[in-house]
Design a protein around this motif. Structure first.
Motif, PDB file in Angstrom:
ATOM      1  N   ASN A   1       0.833  -1.186   0.000  1.00 41.59           N
ATOM      2  CA  ASN A   1       0.000   0.000   0.000  1.00 41.59           C
ATOM      3  C   ASN A   1       0.882   1.256   0.000  1.00 41.59           C
ATOM      4  OD1 ASN A   1      -1.635   2.202   0.838  1.00 41.59           O
ATOM      5  ND2 ASN A   1      -3.072   0.772   1.767  1.00 41.59           N
ATOM      6  N   TRP A   2       0.515   2.254  -0.819  1.00 43.10           N
ATOM      7  CA  TRP A   2       1.296   3.489  -0.931  1.00 43.10           C
ATOM      8  C   TRP A   2       1.342   4.233   0.405  1.00 43.10           C
ATOM      9  CZ3 TRP A   2       5.025   5.152  -3.728  1.00 43.10           C
ATOM     10  CH2 TRP A   2       5.366   6.501  -3.760  1.00 43.10           C
ATOM     11  N   ALA A   3       0.258   4.184   1.163  1.00 49.33           N
ATOM     12  CA  ALA A   3       0.245   4.834   2.481  1.00 49.33           C
ATOM     13  C   ALA A   3       1.304   4.214   3.388  1.00 49.33           C
ATOM     14  CB  ALA A   3      -1.144   4.717   3.112  1.00 49.33           C
ATOM     15  N   LYS A   4       1.508   2.911   3.280  1.00 47.07           N
ATOM     16  CA  LYS A   4       2.536   2.226   4.079  1.00 47.07           C
ATOM     17  C   LYS A   4       3.932   2.691   3.641  1.00 47.07           C
ATOM     18  CE  LYS A   4       4.108  -1.094   6.789  1.00 47.07           C
ATOM     19  NZ  LYS A   4       4.043  -0.984   8.234  1.00 47.07           N
ATOM     20  N   ILE A   5       4.122   2.829   2.341  1.00 47.62           N
ATOM     21  CA  ILE A   5       5.404   3.285   1.802  1.00 47.62           C
ATOM     22  C   ILE A   5       5.706   4.707   2.291  1.00 47.62           C
ATOM     23  CG2 ILE A   5       6.634   3.899  -0.332  1.00 47.62           C
ATOM     24  CD1 ILE A   5       6.348   0.906   0.121  1.00 47.62           C
ATOM     25  N   CYS A   6       4.671   5.541   2.424  1.00 51.66           N
ATOM     26  CA  CYS A   6       4.853   6.929   2.851  1.00 51.66           C
ATOM     27  C   CYS A   6       5.068   7.058   4.357  1.00 51.66           C
ATOM     28  CB  CYS A   6       3.644   7.769   2.440  1.00 51.66           C
ATOM     29  SG  CYS A   6       3.530   8.011   0.660  1.00 51.66           S
ATOM     30  N   SER A   7       4.889   5.983   5.096  1.00 48.85           N
ATOM     31  CA  SER A   7       5.052   6.064   6.549  1.00 48.85           C
ATOM     32  C   SER A   7       6.538   6.130   6.924  1.00 48.85           C
ATOM     33  CB  SER A   7       4.360   4.882   7.229  1.00 48.85           C
ATOM     34  OG  SER A   7       4.945   3.666   6.850  1.00 48.85           O
TER      35      SER A   7
ATOM     36  N   GLY B   1       8.093   0.889   9.301  1.00 51.18           N
ATOM     37  CA  GLY B   1       8.205  -0.041   8.183  1.00 51.18           C
ATOM     38  C   GLY B   1       8.049   0.582   6.812  1.00 51.18           C
ATOM     39  N   GLY B   2       7.957   1.891   6.753  1.00 54.75           N
ATOM     40  CA  GLY B   2       7.812   2.572   5.470  1.00 54.75           C
ATOM     41  C   GLY B   2       9.144   3.042   4.928  1.00 54.75           C
TER      42      GLY B   2
END
Length: 142
Positions: free
Chosen positions: A112-118, A123-124
Motif C-alpha cells: 500500500n502506498w500509504a505504508k510506503i509513505c510512513s 516499516g515505510g
C-alpha cells in the motif's frame, strides 16, 4: 496621459523594470489573479515529470527514494494550495518510477502506498505524501 499612467511610467523608470500583465511566473511559481487553475500548475508538474524521466535507466540504488522525496514543488507549496488532481498525478508518476523505473508504466504493486509513505520506524520508506506536504507548508503561514 492621466495621473495613473504617469505614476506607472515613473515607477518603471526608477526601478528599471517594465509593466507586465498577469499571469506570469516568478521564481518558477505562477502569479495570477482569481481561482486556482490547473493550467497554472501543469507546467510545474511537467518539470517533475521531466526530472523523473531523465533519471530513468540510471543506476540509482536506494538513492531513487531520496530523489523522489526531493520536492521540486516546495517553493510553490509555500504559496498555494495545489489542486488535488495535479498532486495525485505527480504521486502516480513517483510511484511508477519507484516500482518500475518508468513513470508512464503501471505495474503490480503489493504494498500500500500509504505504508510506503510512513516513517522508517513504522516499516515505510518515508516518502513524502504531497498533499500532506502542501498542507504543512501552508500551515506555516498561519
Amino acid at each position: 496621459m492621466d495621473n495613473f499612467a504617469r505614476f506607472i511610467t515613473k515607477i518603471q523608470h526608477h526601478l528599471s523594470c517594465s509593466h507586465g500583465l498577469l499571469p506570469f511566473n516568478y521564481l518558477g511559481v505562477p502569479i495570477f489573479v482569481g481561482a486556482l487553475k490547473l493550467r497554472f500548475f501543469q507546467p510545474l508538474a511537467d518539470k517533475v515529470k521531466l526530472k523523473l524521466v531523465s533519471w530513468k535507466g540510471k543506476f540509482l540504488s536506494m538513492g531513487w527514494i531520496q530523489l523522489v522525496n526531493t520536492s521540486f514543488l516546495a517553493y510553490s507549496f509555500n504559496v498555494y494550495k495545489w489542486p488535488t488532481s495535479i498532486l495525485k498525478q505527480v504521486e502516480q508518476w513517483s510511484r511508477n518510477f519507484i516500482w518500475i523505473g518508468e513513470i508512464m508504466k503501471k505495474g503490480i504493486v503489493t504494498i500500500n502506498w500509504a505504508k510506503i509513505c510512513s516513517p522508517l520506524e513504522n516499516g515505510g520508506l518515508k516518502i513524502n505524501n504531497l498533499q500532506y506536504e502542501n498542507n504543512a507548508y501552508l500551515l506555516k503561514l498561519s
